[in-house]
Design a protein around this motif. Sequence first.
Motif, mmCIF file in Angstrom:
data_model
loop_
_atom_site.group_PDB
_atom_site.id
_atom_site.type_symbol
_atom_site.label_atom_id
_atom_site.label_comp_id
_atom_site.label_asym_id
_atom_site.label_seq_id
_atom_site.Cartn_x
_atom_site.Cartn_y
_atom_site.Cartn_z
ATOM 1 N N GLU A 201 0.856 -1.185 0.000
ATOM 2 C CA GLU A 201 0.000 0.000 0.000
ATOM 3 C C GLU A 201 0.893 1.235 0.000
ATOM 4 N N THR A 202 0.376 2.316 -0.552
ATOM 5 C CA THR A 202 1.067 3.596 -0.524
ATOM 6 C C THR A 202 0.181 4.605 0.181
ATOM 7 N N HIS A 203 0.653 5.104 1.301
ATOM 8 C CA HIS A 203 -0.092 6.093 2.080
ATOM 9 C C HIS A 203 0.586 7.451 1.934
ATOM 10 N N VAL A 204 -0.221 8.498 1.954
ATOM 11 C CA VAL A 204 0.314 9.858 1.853
ATOM 12 C C VAL A 204 -0.319 10.711 2.946
ATOM 13 N N GLN A 205 0.512 11.433 3.673
ATOM 14 C CA GLN A 205 0.046 12.375 4.687
ATOM 15 C C GLN A 205 0.622 13.758 4.416
ATOM 16 N N ARG A 206 -0.145 14.774 4.804
ATOM 17 C CA ARG A 206 0.314 16.158 4.666
ATOM 18 C C ARG A 206 0.578 16.737 6.049
ATOM 19 N N GLY A 207 1.628 17.540 6.132
ATOM 20 C CA GLY A 207 1.920 18.257 7.361
ATOM 21 C C GLY A 207 1.299 19.645 7.340
ATOM 22 N N TYR A 208 0.634 20.006 8.423
ATOM 23 C CA TYR A 208 -0.003 21.316 8.571
ATOM 24 C C TYR A 208 0.603 22.055 9.753
ATOM 25 N N THR A 209 0.710 23.369 9.629
ATOM 26 C CA THR A 209 1.130 24.178 10.762
ATOM 27 C C THR A 209 -0.054 24.388 11.700
ATOM 28 N N LEU A 210 0.248 24.724 12.943
ATOM 29 C CA LEU A 210 -0.828 25.015 13.899
ATOM 30 C C LEU A 210 -1.658 26.206 13.432
ATOM 31 N N ASP A 211 -1.017 27.208 12.852
ATOM 32 C CA ASP A 211 -1.762 28.373 12.363
ATOM 33 C C ASP A 211 -2.748 27.973 11.270
ATOM 34 N N GLU A 212 -2.318 27.073 10.367
ATOM 35 C CA GLU A 212 -3.220 26.619 9.307
ATOM 36 C C GLU A 212 -4.419 25.869 9.888
ATOM 37 N N VAL A 213 -4.154 25.027 10.871
ATOM 38 C CA VAL A 213 -5.241 24.265 11.484
ATOM 39 C C VAL A 213 -6.196 25.202 12.225
ATOM 40 N N GLN A 214 -5.636 26.130 12.975
ATOM 41 C CA GLN A 214 -6.487 27.059 13.730
ATOM 42 C C GLN A 214 -7.310 27.926 12.791
ATOM 43 N N ASP A 215 -6.713 28.449 11.736
ATOM 44 C CA ASP A 215 -7.454 29.291 10.789
ATOM 45 C C ASP A 215 -8.599 28.513 10.152
ATOM 46 N N ALA A 216 -8.343 27.253 9.784
ATOM 47 C CA ALA A 216 -9.396 26.444 9.164
ATOM 48 C C ALA A 216 -10.518 26.163 10.152
ATOM 49 N N LEU A 217 -10.179 25.864 11.399
ATOM 50 C CA LEU A 217 -11.206 25.625 12.408
ATOM 51 C C LEU A 217 -12.058 26.868 12.628
ATOM 52 N N GLU A 218 -11.436 28.009 12.726
ATOM 53 C CA GLU A 218 -12.189 29.241 12.967
ATOM 54 C C GLU A 218 -13.067 29.588 11.769
ATOM 55 N N THR A 219 -12.570 29.347 10.566
ATOM 56 C CA THR A 219 -13.371 29.565 9.368
ATOM 57 C C THR A 219 -14.596 28.652 9.361
ATOM 58 N N ALA A 220 -14.449 27.448 9.913
ATOM 59 C CA ALA A 220 -15.546 26.478 9.954
ATOM 60 C C ALA A 220 -16.451 26.682 11.166
ATOM 61 N N ASP A 221 -16.271 27.781 11.882
ATOM 62 C CA ASP A 221 -17.138 28.155 13.007
ATOM 63 C C ASP A 221 -16.849 27.345 14.270
ATOM 64 N N PHE A 222 -15.576 27.106 14.525
ATOM 65 C CA PHE A 222 -15.125 26.529 15.786
ATOM 66 C C PHE A 222 -14.313 27.573 16.552
ATOM 67 N N SER A 223 -14.340 27.465 17.861
ATOM 68 C CA SER A 223 -13.402 28.181 18.722
ATOM 69 C C SER A 223 -12.366 27.183 19.207
ATOM 70 N N VAL A 224 -11.099 27.488 18.996
ATOM 71 C CA VAL A 224 -10.036 26.589 19.440
ATOM 72 C C VAL A 224 -9.815 26.795 20.934
ATOM 73 N N LEU A 225 -9.977 25.720 21.706
ATOM 74 C CA LEU A 225 -9.762 25.795 23.142
ATOM 75 C C LEU A 225 -8.306 25.564 23.495
ATOM 76 N N ALA A 226 -7.656 24.642 22.790
ATOM 77 C CA ALA A 226 -6.238 24.376 23.098
ATOM 78 C C ALA A 226 -5.617 23.471 22.060
ATOM 79 N N PHE A 227 -4.313 23.661 21.869
ATOM 80 C CA PHE A 227 -3.438 22.679 21.247
ATOM 81 C C PHE A 227 -2.512 22.159 22.344
ATOM 82 N N HIS A 228 -2.382 20.845 22.427
ATOM 83 C CA HIS A 228 -1.514 20.264 23.449
ATOM 84 C C HIS A 228 -0.496 19.323 22.822
ATOM 85 N N ASP A 229 0.692 19.315 23.403
ATOM 86 C CA ASP A 229 1.642 18.261 23.095
ATOM 87 C C ASP A 229 0.943 16.941 23.422
ATOM 88 N N ALA A 230 1.034 15.974 22.522
ATOM 89 C CA ALA A 230 0.184 14.791 22.587
ATOM 90 C C ALA A 230 0.199 14.116 23.951
#
Length: 250
Positions: A201-230
């Motif tokens: 199988e061939t799998h592909v993943q993309r890396g996103y910055t935290l800013d990109e993830v936060q901007d997309a969440l806010e655009t989709a009508d979410f409020s980001v409560l936190a990002f945590h180290d896993a």
Amino acid sequence: MSSPNQNQFTEVADVYDDLMAGVPYALWVRYVRDLWDRYETDPYRVLDLACGTGNVLLELHRAGYEVEGADYSAGMLQTASRKVGRDVRLWHQDARFLNLPGPPFDACVCLFDSLNYLLEPEHLLQAFHSVRRALREGGSFVFDMNAILALEAGMFTQRGTGRDSGLEFDWHSEWDAHRRLCTIRMEFHSHEQAGTRVFHETHVQRGYTLDEVQDALETADFSVLAFHDAFTFRPTHARTDRFHCIARAR
């Protein structure tokens, strides 16, 4: 699995649980529940997006939640259905275009870096909009993602076995810094009664910055409560290789 790719989560569905035998699913779910408690979320109806073979669904169901699962891989869902039976509804759907009947959910979880499989920023945004439509106002969204640091460092270049030598795997990853894509070429040797089955199988993943993830969440009508180290409540930092996010539907 959160979106389509012609050569991923197909044959591996048959050996996925063997491959993931060492994963402490109960601890993953315990951490999600700790996040819910920390951010004053008390869900009952929970959607497990990219539910795979249903291990997280089982843990949530045993803990007393009303759960449903959605995944794009028919093979993974077939395995999940054998585990959860008729008590849990499963949906064969793309994360970007969820169409789930019934009342909105109180929470959605999407674990095991499933969102990294969305390879374009607009696809990630579509998935966030899709999840928002599935949630009630005030509902929570918890997910994890592999950080760029992990993908560019070759975290998927590895070889080993499943729960025993009956399954062997050999993976090689390549990082495209320009497109921020990690391509993982996987070879499996499944030693079965009829002989050894070899598949790829061939799998592909993309890396996103935290800013990109936060901007997309806010655009989709979410409020980001936190990002945590896993698996911690510490903020992300320069050496974070996986992060968890909790967001609230506005």
